[in-house]
Write an enzyme that holds these catalytic residues in place. Structure first.
Site, PDB file in Angstrom:
ATOM      1  N   HIS A   1      -3.301  -9.426  -0.904  1.00 49.32           N
ATOM      2  CA  HIS A   1      -3.673  -8.379  -0.447  1.00 49.32           C
ATOM      3  C   HIS A   1      -4.524  -8.337   0.704  1.00 49.32           C
ATOM      4  CE1 HIS A   1      -3.769  -3.805  -1.012  1.00 49.32           C
ATOM      5  NE2 HIS A   1      -5.086  -3.985  -0.923  1.00 49.32           N
TER       6      HIS A   1
ATOM      7  N   ASP B   1       0.833  -1.235   0.064  1.00 44.51           N
ATOM      8  CA  ASP B   1      -0.003   0.137  -0.157  1.00 44.51           C
ATOM      9  C   ASP B   1       0.876   1.317   0.106  1.00 44.51           C
ATOM     10  OD1 ASP B   1      -3.323  -1.096   1.066  1.00 44.51           O
ATOM     11  OD2 ASP B   1      -1.386  -2.406   1.405  1.00 44.51           O
TER      12      ASP B   1
ATOM     13  N   TYR C   1      -1.706   3.686  -6.257  1.00 48.49           N
ATOM     14  CA  TYR C   1      -2.910   4.540  -5.890  1.00 48.49           C
ATOM     15  C   TYR C   1      -3.308   5.548  -7.123  1.00 48.49           C
ATOM     16  CZ  TYR C   1      -3.080   2.630  -1.108  1.00 48.49           C
ATOM     17  OH  TYR C   1      -3.533   1.809  -0.258  1.00 48.49           O
TER      18      TYR C   1
ATOM     19  N   HIS D   1     -11.584  -3.279   7.409  1.00 51.32           N
ATOM     20  CA  HIS D   1     -11.793  -4.417   6.405  1.00 51.32           C
ATOM     21  C   HIS D   1     -11.938  -5.777   7.203  1.00 51.32           C
ATOM     22  CE1 HIS D   1     -10.485  -1.525   3.430  1.00 51.32           C
ATOM     23  NE2 HIS D   1      -9.455  -1.277   3.816  1.00 51.32           N
TER      24      HIS D   1
ATOM     25  N   ASN E   1      -6.556  -3.793  -4.477  1.00 44.84           N
ATOM     26  CA  ASN E   1      -7.897  -3.197  -4.894  1.00 44.84           C
ATOM     27  C   ASN E   1      -7.719  -2.105  -5.772  1.00 44.84           C
ATOM     28  OD1 ASN E   1      -7.585  -2.497  -1.981  1.00 44.84           O
ATOM     29  ND2 ASN E   1      -8.998  -1.059  -2.463  1.00 44.84           N
TER      30      ASN E   1
END
Length: 418
Positions: free
Chosen positions: A281, A138, A168, A291, A198
């Site tokens: 992930h 991330d 991102y 999450h 994602n």
């Protein structure tokens, strides 16, 4: 099966005041010659081979990599192929992928892309232990990202592992280009092995399939590992077999990914690769409020396979905080399970997930909402040292550490005991 892992007896939630988010980095326009290589990064591509990837704005620039073991002396070369893609009003440059080798282990190579431009260098991983992995997920493109990358650059590591959510970009394709430039100093010098998150989806229903940008830019050795998808693959380095799985492609028992994983596991020789790692992930073991439950279905389908194979350590991202577990399986502590480490806090723009479940699950050992990176040094066939390095006022602070004993070494001790 008894497994010795040095851990604390209770969960530790660090007494740490999380820093505020930092703004996205700004990248001033920097025009370059159309044929000059940009966004250079490398990845492992099978035994003794490396894939060099880069982008040019000139479609006629050759997919040529010249290389050698002395600066500016190139006694070997490789030719590759190109791809490109369009996304709404954006058209990518020409994306080059060239595999070079065979290469010697633990050796510095100097190389040039496209027959011109600057010289780069990389070091190949060793053929045997010890080997060090840098781990950060991330990442994004913020001030905290830069701190994380600066700290990783100080680490004497061999391979970077990234469990999803790279740029991102989130549909803004030029952000893929700025991310490629941001990571180039590190990613051109050590192999970066990544899997998708994602934020790589970028699908538009009925118009654009997901992962088009990711697949075009970050080609991994899926074909070399018998996979039919860039979203899941495996590779071997030194004495470790590393499985990279896709949280956002089908994983049920009838899926291609599930069948590929079964086949891949059947090929593992634990005498040659006594350490078995897995990355994806979405975490399966997560005591953060963020999450919750998102990895449950994948865990239900695939955890039995990983457990039967004897996976030692699982790395995940997605949750923007750090957490380490005991060895766990089927929802509870198990000496034959894997250590799960969530490390989805490389520096993303969304900030940290600072709220944890209270009380913590019995399997949780250490958790902390901070930006940073991890380092896994596999010392030999039996022992590895894991450390978590928090970004604290731009200085790396070792906040968590543990020695981990491999499952295979514990099994041998039982078999060989009088």
């Amino acid at each position: 099966m008894a497994v010795v892992v040095v851990i604390t007896a209770v969960t530790v939630t660090a007494d740490y005041v999380r820093p505020p988010p930092r703004k996205d980095l700004q990248f001033p326009w920097d025009p370059k010659p159309s044929s000059q290589p940009q966004q250079v990064h490398i990845s492992l591509a099978g035994d003794k081979h490396v894939r060099v990837s880069w982008i040019t704005s000139d479609s006629s620039s050759p997919s040529l990599v010249e290389y050698g073991t002395s600066p500016r002396k190139y006694n070997a070369k490789g030719h590759g192929d190109t791809t490109s893609y369009s996304y709404l009003f954006y058209t990518s440059g020409t994306i080059h992928h060239t595999v070079i080798g065979p290469l010697e282990h633990n050796t510095v190579y100097y190389y040039r892309c496209g027959g011109q431009g600057p010289e780069f260098s990389f070091k190949t991983p060793p053929s045997e232990f010890p080997i060090t992995f840098a781990v950060a997920g991330d990442l994004g493109q913020t001030g905290w990202t830069k701190s994380t990358l600066d700290h990783i650059d100080l680490c004497d590591y061999d391979v970077h592992l990234l469990p999803g959510d790279l740029s991102y970009a989130d549909y803004i394709q030029s952000r893929w280009d700025t991310f490629g430039g941001l990571v180039q100093p590190l990613a051109s010098a050590r192999p970066w092995m990544v899997t998708q998150g994602n934020h790589e989806k970028e699908n538009i229903p009925f118009f654009k399939d997901g992962f088009e940008s990711y697949n075009a830019r970050w080609k991994m050795p899926y074909e070399e590992s018998g996979s039919t998808s860039n979203l899941y693959y495996s590779f071997e380095v030194a004495g470790a077999h590393v499985i990279m799985l896709g949280s956002y492609t089908t994983y049920d028992e009838n899926s291609d990914q599930y069948n590929w994983l079964k086949a891949d596991i059947s090929t593992i020789d634990r005498k040659r690769t006594p350490w078995l790692l897995a990355l994806f992930h979405v975490p399966w073991y997560n005591s953060n409020n963020a999450h919750q439950g998102e990895g449950d279905k994948m865990m239900e389908a695939m955890e039995p396979l990983l457990n039967a194979a004897g996976v030692d350590i699982v790395f995940a991202g997605h949750v923007h905080a750090y957490e380490r577990t005991k060895r766990v399986y089927n929802g509870k502590s198990d000496p034959c399970g894997a250590v799960h480490i969530t490390i989805g806090d490389g520096g993303n723009k969304e900030g940290l997930a600072h709220k944890y479940k209270d009380p913590s699950p019995e399997w949780s050992v250490f958790r902390e909402a901070s930006f940073g990176h991890g380092e896994l040094k596999i010392v030999n066939s039996t022992h590895a040292f894991w450390s978590w390095h928090r970004n604290d006022d731009d200085e790396p602070v070792r906040s968590d550490e543990v020695w981990i004993t491999s499952l295979m070494s514990s099994a041998r001790e039982i078999l060989w005991s009088p």
